[in-house]
Design a protein around this motif. Structure first.
Motif, short mmCIF file in Angstrom:
data_model
loop_
_atom_site.label_atom_id
_atom_site.label_comp_id
_atom_site.label_asym_id
_atom_site.label_seq_id
_atom_site.Cartn_x
_atom_site.Cartn_y
_atom_site.Cartn_z
N GLN A 13 0.83 -1.20 0.00
CA GLN A 13 0.00 0.00 0.00
C GLN A 13 0.86 1.25 0.00
N ALA A 14 0.30 2.31 -0.52
CA ALA A 14 1.01 3.58 -0.51
C ALA A 14 1.43 3.93 0.92
N SER A 84 8.14 5.04 2.14
CA SER A 84 7.14 6.03 1.70
C SER A 84 6.76 5.81 0.24
N LYS A 86 4.93 5.26 -3.25
CA LYS A 86 3.82 5.93 -3.91
C LYS A 86 3.34 5.09 -5.09
N PRO A 87 2.10 5.27 -5.51
CA PRO A 87 1.62 4.50 -6.67
C PRO A 87 2.50 4.69 -7.90
N THR A 90 5.29 2.18 -8.93
CA THR A 90 4.97 0.90 -9.53
C THR A 90 5.78 0.70 -10.81
N VAL A 115 2.44 -0.62 -6.12
CA VAL A 115 2.01 0.19 -4.98
C VAL A 115 0.56 0.61 -5.21
N SER A 117 -3.00 2.51 -4.18
CA SER A 117 -3.37 3.79 -3.52
C SER A 117 -4.45 3.57 -2.46
#
Length: 117
Positions: A13-14, A84, A86-87, A90, A115, A117
């Protein structure tokens, strides 16, 4: 020539973290620079982080402050700690032993990082 095998990718997950590993088929002690790249669908392969035998590191602006590259010469392994996430992180992640002229042709199979969101 060096064979490289990446691992450690997955679905996260993000805001989460992953640690990627890259194991080389021979000693990396004499390989000055090891690096991590990534390639997202429809995009060019991107240099993310590089580390020399002396431990000097460089990062792309897109990952600076979030990703940390390290190497363990005794284990012939290079790591990429990704925090940390983030999408937009990916992608398929690859390691490489680049020369000053650019990446070597010896690519591994990569490891997928996704990843959500």
């Amino acid at each position: 020539q060096v064979l490289l095998v990446e691992s450690g990718g997955g679905l996260v997950q993000a805001g989460g973290s992953l640690r990627l590993s890259c194991v080389a088929s021979r000693s990396i002690f004499s390989i000055n620079a090891m690096a991590w790249y990534r390639q997202a669908p429809g995009k060019q392969r991107e240099l993310l982080a590089e580390i020399t035998t002396a431990g000097s590191t460089n990062y792309a602006d897109s990952v600076k402050g979030r990703f940390v590259i390290s190497r363990d010469n005794a284990k012939n392994t290079v790591y990429l700690q990704m925090n940390s996430l983030k999408p937009e992180d990916t992608a398929v992640y690859y390691c490489n032993a680049p020369s000053p002229h650019g990446p070597s042709p010896d690519w591994g199979q990569g490891t997928q990082v996704t990843v959500s969101s």
